[in-house]
Design an enzyme around this catalytic site. Structure first.
Site, mmCIF file in Angstrom:
data_model
loop_
_atom_site.group_PDB
_atom_site.id
_atom_site.type_symbol
_atom_site.label_atom_id
_atom_site.label_comp_id
_atom_site.label_asym_id
_atom_site.label_seq_id
_atom_site.Cartn_x
_atom_site.Cartn_y
_atom_site.Cartn_z
ATOM 1 N N CYS A 1 2.991 35.314 25.647
ATOM 2 C CA CYS A 1 2.135 35.058 26.772
ATOM 3 C C CYS A 1 2.591 33.882 27.546
ATOM 4 O O CYS A 1 3.067 33.129 26.985
ATOM 5 C CB CYS A 1 0.778 34.803 26.398
ATOM 6 S SG CYS A 1 0.264 33.606 25.506
ATOM 7 N N CYS B 1 2.498 30.331 26.037
ATOM 8 C CA CYS B 1 3.626 30.060 24.967
ATOM 9 C C CYS B 1 4.596 29.137 25.635
ATOM 10 O O CYS B 1 5.241 28.242 25.212
ATOM 11 C CB CYS B 1 4.153 31.135 24.472
ATOM 12 S SG CYS B 1 3.167 32.208 23.815
ATOM 13 N N ASP C 1 60.094 44.382 47.183
ATOM 14 C CA ASP C 1 61.155 43.684 46.712
ATOM 15 C C ASP C 1 61.857 44.572 45.842
ATOM 16 O O ASP C 1 61.389 44.954 44.867
ATOM 17 C CB ASP C 1 60.523 42.358 46.278
ATOM 18 C CG ASP C 1 61.871 41.206 46.085
ATOM 19 O OD1 ASP C 1 62.580 41.283 47.258
ATOM 20 O OD2 ASP C 1 61.686 40.712 45.175
ATOM 21 N N ASP D 1 57.202 39.409 43.261
ATOM 22 C CA ASP D 1 56.643 38.778 41.918
ATOM 23 C C ASP D 1 55.532 37.717 42.012
ATOM 24 O O ASP D 1 55.431 36.884 41.054
ATOM 25 C CB ASP D 1 57.846 38.506 41.130
ATOM 26 C CG ASP D 1 58.619 37.372 42.054
ATOM 27 O OD1 ASP D 1 58.171 36.815 43.026
ATOM 28 O OD2 ASP D 1 59.861 37.450 41.560
ATOM 29 N N ASP E 1 58.324 35.326 46.417
ATOM 30 C CA ASP E 1 58.009 36.211 47.685
ATOM 31 C C ASP E 1 56.660 35.558 48.232
ATOM 32 O O ASP E 1 56.079 36.144 49.095
ATOM 33 C CB ASP E 1 57.794 37.547 47.419
ATOM 34 C CG ASP E 1 58.888 38.180 46.518
ATOM 35 O OD1 ASP E 1 59.954 37.845 46.761
ATOM 36 O OD2 ASP E 1 58.646 39.038 45.561
#
Lengths: 842, 123
Positions: free
Chosen positions: A104, A107, A524, A723, A727
Site C-alpha cells: 500500500c 509502505c 567504394d 569503410d 571514406d
C-alpha cells in the site's frame, strides 16, 4: 543529412584511428566532454587536432565546433575544472534498489524513512508503482547496508543496475499498469450491461415506460452506478486532462473526459431537475455513453500498452544479450566474476556453449563463434589466435582464452545499445510535419465540437438539444490524436530495432527516412565490393615446369619482399602446403619486380620490361598477360635461369556475396556506381563481373566527396558505402553514408548507417528495411489522417441531411479505442521483416 | 431567443479555447546557474512538463533534469529534436539532459509522440 565536412582535419584517417585506439588502450577511463552538446564521451570519440583535450559525440558537433572553436573552448574549460554535481552538490553516489513486499501507499513512507535513517543517505525516493527505490548517498555506501535497513523495516530489497535493469523496471511498470487498466475495464464493462439494457426501453422488453416513477428510480440508480465508472475507471482521463490543461495543452484525455462527463451531466440534470427541460422529449439519459465509452477507451489503452511493449522488444533482446559473468585468469587461478568487474587486459577463458563476456583478442585456443546476434551473419565465424571476439556472441565448438580489449560501456554491444536507444529517440523528418498538425489538433476538435453543438441546436430537428449534445459528444469521442502521434514513432522503434537484429545500425530517423528515397548507391571498390587484399588468382606454367614449381619458386623469391602482392603469393604457396626455400641475393627492381637466387636458380619475377632487361624471351607470355590485365589482374612473369617459366597473377578478389547484393540493389530499382582509384580497365573488369552499371575510376581519395557531389548535382539522392575510415568525407557528403564494419573495428560515428558485418548485402537489407519502415509509417499516417478526417465530419452529422445517418457515440468510442491499437499493431507487423533472399533475386 | 444565446455562448467558448491553447504565451522559468556555470532547470513530468517553458542564454551549456512522476507511457521519453538529444525517463529518477544552444530562438521539447510539449526560449 549532409553535415558540412570540415576540410582542415587530418586526411590520414588510418593513422588517426590507430592513434586513437592506442590512446584508448593506454587510458581507458579518460572522460572527455563534448564542448558543443555537453555530452560525456570517451577517448575513442571524434577529435580535432587543434584541441586534443576535446572529444565529440558526432560529426555534427565536431563541425559546429570547427566553425567557431573559441565560443566552445572557454565554456568547456570552465566546465572541466569544476566537478560536476549530480543533482545536488553533496550527492556523490546513487544506488537503485528493487523493493518487494510493498502493498500500500503507506509502505512507501516506511521504506523511505528506513533508507533515510541510514547514515550517509541524503535522500531516498520510493516508486510504489515500479517497486523501486532510488537512494542518493553522500559517501560510497555498500548496497548491503541499505538492503539490510529495508529488511529490518519488514520488506525485501535488492540492488539493481539501472543501466541493465531498466527494462525490467519498465516491464514491471507496464505490467502493473496493464493489470490496473484491465480491472478498470471490467468494472466499467459490467456496469455497462444493465445500463445499456435500461437505456433502450424501445428495444428491450420489460422496462417501465418513459415518464413512470419506476423508470425514474432506475435512471437514478444508473446515474449513481456510473459515477464510480467516471471516478475510478475513467480517472486517468480526468487527471490527464487537468494536468494538460494546466500546461495550456490538450490531449486525448481532454476529449474523452469532456465527452463522457458532458453525457453524464446532461443525464443527471435530466433526472434530478427535469423542470430544467420544459419539453418532455428532452428528459432523456445517456449513462450508456458514459460507461460504454469509458470501458472501450480503457480497453483500447490497455491493448495499446500491450502492443507498445512489443515495439521495444528488439532493444530488450539486445540488453539481454549481455553475459552476466566472466571466467578470468588472475594470479594463475581461474575465477568467476561479474562481467562488470572485468578490466582491460584480463585474460578471459571461454568454454563451448558459453557467451564471450567482453570484446577482446584471442590469445590461445580456437573455436567457431556464433556472432549472429551482433552482425546478423548466421554462419559461425572461425576464431584462432589473434582474431577479435565480440562480447555477447556465443562460443560454439572449442575453448579459447582471450585478452579483454574493451570492457563495460566501451564494448561493441554497449555502443550498439546506446546507438539504437538514441536512434529510437530521434525523429523522422515526416514526424516534424505530423507534430505541427497534432499541436493544433485537439483544440481544433474541441472548437469543431462546439460548432457542431451550435449548428444542431440552431438548424437541427426536434429535439434539437438532444441532437446537439449527442453529436457534440460523438465528435469529442471519435477524434483520436493518439493514432496520429503513435503512427511514426512506433514504426521507427520497430524498424530501427529490426535493423539492429540484422547487424544494421541506423543512426537516426533522418537516416532511415532518407535511405528510402535513394536513387543511386555509390560503392567504394576496395574493401567494399572486394576483400581489399590481393590474393593469387591465376597460375600459368610453361614448358618444363608445373604450376606448383612455378608457385614455389615465385613464393620463395618473394619471401624477402614486403610488398602486398608478394605476400599474396607467399600466402597462396602456404595454402597449397608447398615448402619454401630461403632466397639469396634478393633485390627489388622498383616498379618492375624482383630477382633472387632460389636453390641455385636465378629467379626473376615482374614485368615484361624486366624480362627483356634480363634477357628472358617473353614468347607466349605476352598473350596471356594481355588477357589477365583485361580481367583487371596484376600479372607477373616468372623467368628461371634466363628462360620463360610461367606467369602468376594476383588480384583483389570479389567478396562472395557482392554479386548477390548488387543484384538485390538493382531489384530495388537503384543505380549502382563503383568508385575507385584504380585504372579504368581494372575497375571495369571488376564492375562487369559483379554487374555494376557505372564506374568512376581513377578517383583520388580526396576527390571521392566531389564525385558524390557531382552525382547529387544530377538530381540524385546518393548513398555512399565505404569503410568509414578512408571514406569519411564522401560518407559525410552523401545523403546517406553507410559505413561498413569489420570485426570489432566499427567506425560507428562516421556513417548514418553502420553495417556491423562488412558485406554489401547489408546495404541492400538496410535499404529494404528503410523502405519497409517508411511504407509502414505512411500506412499508419494515411490511416490515422483518413480516420480522423472522415470520422469527425460523420460524427458531426454531415451525412444526416442527405442520408439520415448519425453515428452513435458508442460506435465512435469503439472506433477511437481501436484506431490507436490498429496503428501500433500495424507497426508491429514490421517485426516480421526479413531481408530478401538470393532465390528471390535470381 | 435561446438560439441566439446558445450561439453567442458557443462563439465565446470557441474564442476562449483558441486563446487559451494557442494565443496566450506563458513567461517561462529562467534556468538557474550552477557552480560549474551550467544553466540548470528541474522539470517534473506529470501530464505535462512543469515548468514547460524554460528561458536560457545562448552559448552556455544547459542541463535540464527531468523527473517523471507518472506511469503513463506517453511521457516515457523526452526528445529535444533541435539539439539532437533524447532520454528515457524511468519513473522517479532524475535524468539530466545536456546540450548547448548556440542560436537564440524558440525550441521545442516533447514526448516521443508530440503530445506533451515544452519550449526552450534561448536569448
Amino acid at each position: 543529412m549532409n553535415p558540412s565536412y570540415p576540410l582542415d582535419i587530418p586526411v590520414d584517417w588510418k593513422a588517426y584511428i590507430d592513434d586513437m585506439n592506442a590512446m584508448n588502450t593506454k587510458a581507458k577511463d579518460v572522460k572527455l566532454r563534448d564542448p558543443v552538446c555537453g555530452m560525456k564521451v570517451n577517448s575513442t570519440a571524434l577529435r580535432v587536432d587543434t584541441h586534443p583535450e576535446l572529444g565529440f559525440c558526432s560529426e555534427h558537433c565536431r563541425s559546429r565546433f570547427l566553425a567557431d572553436p573559441e565560443r566552445y573552448v572557454a565554456a568547456t574549460v570552465a566546465d572541466e575544472t569544476l566537478p560536476t554535481p549530480p543533482d545536488r552538490a553533496e550527492v556523490i553516489g546513487g544506488i537503485h534498489l528493487s523493493v518487494d513486499g510493498m502493498t500500500c501507499a503507506s509502505c512507501v513512507s516506511t521504506v523511505e524513512s528506513a533508507l533515510k535513517s541510514v547514515p550517509g543517505v541524503i535522500d531516498a525516493r520510493v516508486n510504489f508503482a515500479a517497486s523501486t527505490a532510488t537512494v542518493d548517498t553522500g559517501l560510497e555506501l555498500p548496497a548491503s547496508v541499505l538492503t539490510d535497513a529495508v529488511s529490518k523495516a519488514g520488506y525485501h530489497a535488492e540492488e539493481i543496475d539501472p543501466e541493465v535493469d531498466t527494462s525490467d523496471v519498465e516491464r514491471i511498470e507496464s505490467e502493473n499498469r496493464y493489470r490496473l487498466l484491465m480491472r478498470k475495464f471490467w468494472f466499467a464493462a459490467i456496469v455497462s450491461l444493465p445500463v445499456i439494457y435500461f437505456s433502450y426501453p424501445e428495444v428491450f422488453p420489460g422496462i417501465p415506460e418513459k415518464g413512470s416513477t419506476a423508470l425514474w428510480w432506475i435512471w437514478l440508480a444508473m446515474g449513481v452506478l456510473t459515477l464510480p465508472v467516471l471516478a475510478w475507471s475513467g480517472s486517468q482521463f480526468f487527471t490527464g486532462a487537468a494536468a494538460a490543461f494546466r500546461h495550456r495543452s490538450a490531449n486525448m484525455h481532454t476529449l474523452i473526459a469532456t465527452g463522457i462527463s458532458a453525457a453524464w451531466l446532461y443525464s443527471t440534470v435530466a433526472v434530478l431537475f427535469p423542470g430544467f427541460f420544459p419539453d418532455e422529449m428532452l428528459r432523456d439519459v445517456f449513462y450508456d455513453v458514459t460507461s460504454v465509452v469509458t470501458a472501450l477507451v480503457v480497453l483500447g489503452t490497455a491493448l495499446e500498452l500491450r502492443a507498445r511493449a512489443r515495439t521495444s522488444e528488439a532493444m530488450k533482446k539486445l540488453i539481454g544479450l549481455q553475459a552476466k559473468t566472466a571466467r578470468v585468469v588472475r594470479d594463475g587461478d581461474k575465477i568467476d566474476i561479474p562481467v562488470n568487474e572485468v578490466v582491460l587486459g584480463d585474460v578471459v577463458v571461454v568454454r563451448p556453449g558459453e557467451k564471450v563476456p567482453v570484446d577482446g583478442t584471442v590469445v590461445s585456443g580456437s573455436s567457431a563463434v556464433d556472432e549472429s546476434m551482433v552482425t546478423g551473419e548466421p554462419i559461425p565465424v572461425e576464431k584462432t589466435e589473434g582474431a577479435t571476439v565480440i562480447g555477447a556472441t556465443i562460443n560454439r565448438t572449442g575453448s579459447f582464452k582471450f585478452q579483454a580489449t574493451r570492457v563495460g560501456k566501451e564494448t561493441m554491444l554497449a555502443q550498439i545499445i546506446r546507438m539504437v536507444r538514441d536512434a529510437q529517440g530521434s525523429k523522422a523528418p515526416i514526424q516534424r510535419t505530423v507534430d505541427k498538425v497534432s499541436g493544433y489538433f485537439v483544440p481544433a476538435v474541441m472548437i469543431l465540437a462546439v460548432a457542431t453543438f451550435m449548428t444542431w441546436y440552431t438548424f437541427g430537428p426536434s429535439p434539437a438539444l438532444i441532437y446537439a449534445v449527442i453529436t457534440m459528444v460523438t465528435v469529442l469521442v471519435i477524434a483520436c490524436p493518439c493514432a496520429l502521434g503513435l503512427a511514426t514513432p512506433t514504426s521507427l522503434m520497430v524498424g530501427i530495432g529490426k535493423g539492429a537484429e540484422n547487424g544494421i545500425l541506423i543512426r537516426s530517423g533522418d537516416a532511415l527516412e532518407t535511405a528510402h528515397r535513394i536513387d543511386a548507391v555509390v560503392v567504394d571498390k576496395t574493401g567494399t565490393v572486394t576483400r581489399g587484399e590481393p590474393s593469387l588468382t591465376d597460375l600459368t606454367a610453361f614448358e618444363g615446369y608445373n604450376e606448383d614449381e612455378i608457385l614455389r619458386l615465385a613464393a620463395s623469391a618473394e619471401r624477402g619482399s614486403e610488398h602486398p602482392l608478394g605476400e599474396a603469393i607467399v600466402q597462396a604457396a602456404a595454402e597449397r602446403g608447398l615448402s619454401l626455400s630461403d632466397p639469396d641475393q634478393f633485390s627489388a627492381v622498383p616498379g618492375h619486380g624482383i630477382e633472387a637466387r632460389v636453390d641455385g636458380h636465378e629467379v626473376v619475377l615482374g614485368t615484361l620490361k624486366l624480362m627483356a632487361d634480363r634477357g628472358v624471351a617473353a614468347g607466349p607470355a605476352e598473350e596471356v598477360l594481355e588477357q589477365l590485365s583485361e580481367q583487371g589482374k596484376t600479372a607477373m612473369v616468372v623467368g628461371v635461369d634466363g628462360a620463360l617459366a610461367g606467369i602468376v597473377a594476383v588480384a583483389d578478389t570479389i567478396k562472395e556475396d557482392s554479386t548477390e547484393a548488387i543484384a538485390r540493389l538493382h531489384r530495388l530499382g537503384l543505380e549502382v556506381v563503383m568508385l575507385t582509384g584504380d585504372n579504368q580497365r581494372t575497375a571495369a573488369a571488376i564492375a562487369r563481373s559483379v554487374g555494376i552499371d557505372r564506374v568512376l575510376a581513377e578517383v583520388l581519395p580526396d576527390e571521392k566527396a566531389t564525385q558524390i557531389k557531382l552525382l547529387q548535382a544530377e538530381g540524385k539522392t546518393v548513398a555512399m558505402v565505404g569503410d568509414g575510415i578512408n571514406d569519411a568525407p564522401a560518407l559525410a557528403q552523401a545523403d546517406v553514408g553507410l559505413a561498413m564494419g569489420t570485426g570489432t573495428d566499427v567506425a560507428m560515428e562516421s556513417g548514418d548507417i553502420t553495417l556491423v558485418k562488412g558485406s554489401l548485402t547489408g546495404v541492400a537489407t538496410a535499404i529494404e528495411l528503410s523502405k519497409a519502415t517508411m511504407r509502414n509509417i505512411h500506412q499508419n499516417l494515411v490511416g490515422a489522417f483518413a480516420y480522423n478526417t472522415l470520422g469527425i465530419p460523420i460524427a458531426a452529422g454531415l451525412l444526416y441531411p442527405w442520408f439520415g445517418i448519425l453515428l452513435s457515440p458508442l460506435i465512435a468510442g469503439a472506433a477511437m479505442a481501436f484506431s490507436s491499437v490498429t496503428v501500433v499493431t500495424n507497426a508491429n507487423r514490421l517485426r516480421r521483416f526479413k531481408p530478401a533472399h538470393r532465390e528471390e533475386v535470381s | 431567443m435561446d438560439v441566439v444565446l446558445v450561439n453567442v455562448a458557443g462563439l465565446a467558448l470557441i474564442g476562449l479555447i483558441a486563446w487559451y491553447f494557442w494565443m496566450s504565451k506563458p513567461d517561462g522559468t529562467v534556468a538557474g546557474i550552477t557552480s560549474d556555470g551550467t544553466q540548470e532547470a528541474f522539470i517534473v513530468v506529470k501530464g505535462g512538463y512543469s515548468p514547460d517553458t524554460i528561458r536560457v542564454k545562448a552559448g552556455t551549456p544547459v542541463r535540464l533534469v527531468f523527473n517523471r512522476q507518472e506511469s503513463d507511457p506517453c511521457s516515457e521519453r523526452v526528445v529535444l529534436d533541435d539539439f539532437g538529444v533524447s532520454a528515457d525517463l524511468p519513473q522517479g529518477s532524475n535524468v539530466p539532459v545536456a546540450f548547448t544552444p548556440t542560436e537564440p530562438g524558440s525550441y521545442e521539447f516533447a514526448c516521443q509522440m508530440g503530445m506533451l510539449r515544452g519550449t526552450i526560449l534561448v536569448s
